[in-house]
Design a protein around this motif. Structure first.
Motif, short mmCIF file in Angstrom:
data_model
loop_
_atom_site.label_atom_id
_atom_site.label_comp_id
_atom_site.label_asym_id
_atom_site.label_seq_id
_atom_site.Cartn_x
_atom_site.Cartn_y
_atom_site.Cartn_z
N ASP A 45 -2.62 -24.32 -53.09
CA ASP A 45 -3.12 -25.70 -53.14
C ASP A 45 -3.86 -26.01 -54.43
O ASP A 45 -3.87 -27.15 -54.89
N GLU A 80 -4.97 -28.38 -59.55
CA GLU A 80 -6.39 -28.61 -59.79
C GLU A 80 -6.88 -27.82 -61.00
O GLU A 80 -7.68 -28.32 -61.81
N ASN A 133 1.23 -17.04 -51.05
CA ASN A 133 0.55 -17.63 -52.20
C ASN A 133 0.24 -16.58 -53.26
O ASN A 133 0.41 -16.82 -54.47
#
Length: 362
Positions: free
Chosen positions: A191, A195, A268
């Motif tokens: 996620d 960012e 991930n």
């Protein structure tokens, strides 16, 4: 054949997934083989336990012994007491243990005292460093194992030198690589990727977990400060335990390149490894995955129980000296990665070999 499979910690979960798949394949072929999955509860954080079961499609354990943490002796004793009760109620033909965590050794001892045969997956590996709890676990487990499944010929040689019966020592390959190859098409972007403006090869993965590196605040800070200056314009992604991050936050330490993230699930984490520029770690197991993914790996230890990752693969042992890491990493930046290959039988079929051998020995 009834097999009880033991899983207790993150590396165990990754190793048992393809073994369970191989058992199910044999069942579909008509073989009489079944398994009972015992989770000892040695790792109980969701990111270290539940997530791996979900992502790797491991069936829910038949029982969770829920032992949790404690000192080495407390945890080992709790596992032995709980597993003895479990094995008395649910006897089996074989207890299968993997790796070198406390659950591996504890459940092997219980099985043998209950007159049940033991198979050890990843048998025979040795670092020669008795200060590592894992090394003691390996030695004790192999001393009472019936069937040995090894990742390399050097591991098999270690067992033969100890006098193990050659008929029970089987070089089968690496189940960690089975899991990697079975899931490469499922790895997923974390996620936080956008960012932190991550992109392929613009970051380095850092993992630290050994007590000598993370338990003493001053040495951890000094190590991180040194690594922070190694990498030029590369970001450093550090999946860190919340407890360790809290200690660092209390010391108000600022780093230019290091980005702290929570421990990652398997899919991930493998995505991050696969797309990284390099890995700096004090782990032994990560060097196996970086070897197959052809990612340069720098291991901050004085030894390794997986020598093939250095002699054949992409791993470089740099010791515990920050100066030595700087020297070896600078050479890598100047000269590029070393030539490397993939060790023999690291082909994704180790688990199938293991289960075929066990079925034949029934």
């Amino acid at each position: 054949m009834k097999i009880t499979i033991i899983a207790g910690a993150r590396p165990n979960f990754i190793k048992i997934a393809p073994i369970i798949n191989a058992i199910k394949k044999k069942q579909n072929e008509g073989f009489e083989i079944s398994f009972r999955l015992v989770h000892t509860g040695q790792h109980y954080d969701k990111n270290l336990s539940d997530t791996f079961f979900e992502e790797l499609n491991i069936p829910q354990p038949d029982v969770n012994l829920d032992v949790k943490s404690g000192t080495q002796s407390e945890q080992t004793a709790a596992i032995m007491i709980a597993f003895e009760r479990e094995l008395v109620i649910h006897p089996c033909d074989l207890v299968l243990v993997v790796g070198d965590v406390n659950s591996t050794m504890a459940c092997a001892i219980v099985a043998k005292k209950c007159h049940t045969k033991v198979a050890h997956v990843e048998a025979g590996i040795r670092s020669g460093d008795l200060s590592m709890p894992e090394e003691i676990n390996r030695m004790l487990t192999d001393s009472i194992t019936d069937y040995f499944f090894t990742t390399s010929t050097s591991a098999s040689d270690n067992l033969l030198k100890l006098g193990c019966n050659p008929e029970n020592v089987h070089f089968v390959g690496n189940v960690m690589i089975d899991t990697l190859l079975q899931n490469l098409n499922r790895i997923s972007v974390p996620d936080f990727w956008n960012e932190h403006q991550l992109s392929e090869k613009n970051y380095i993965i850092l993992t630290l977990h050994r007590p000598a590196n993370v338990d003493e605040v001053s040495s951890l800070v000094a190590l991180l400060q040194g690594i922070d200056t190694l990498v030029g314009d590369k970001k450093i992604l550090f999946p860190i335990h919340p407890r360790t991050q809290a200690i660092l936050s209390e010391n108000q330490t600022n780093f230019k390149n290091i980005i702290f993230v929570l421990p990652q699930g398997y899919l991930n984490f493998m995505y991050l490894i696969k797309n990284s520029f390099a890995v700096i770690t004090d782990s032994g197991g990560i060097s196996e995955e970086t070897t197959v993914l052809r990612i340069p790996c720098f291991t901050m230890r004085n030894n390794t129980e997986r020598p093939e990752t250095e002699t054949i693969g992409t791993n470089t042992i740099v010791g515990t000296s920050l100066d030595n890491l700087r020297e070896r990493f600078a050479a890598f930046l100047q000269n590029g990665p070393k030539k490397a290959g993939i060790p023999e039988l690291w082909d994704g079929k180790a688990s199938e070999r293991i289960i075929s051998i066990l079925v034949d020995k029934k």
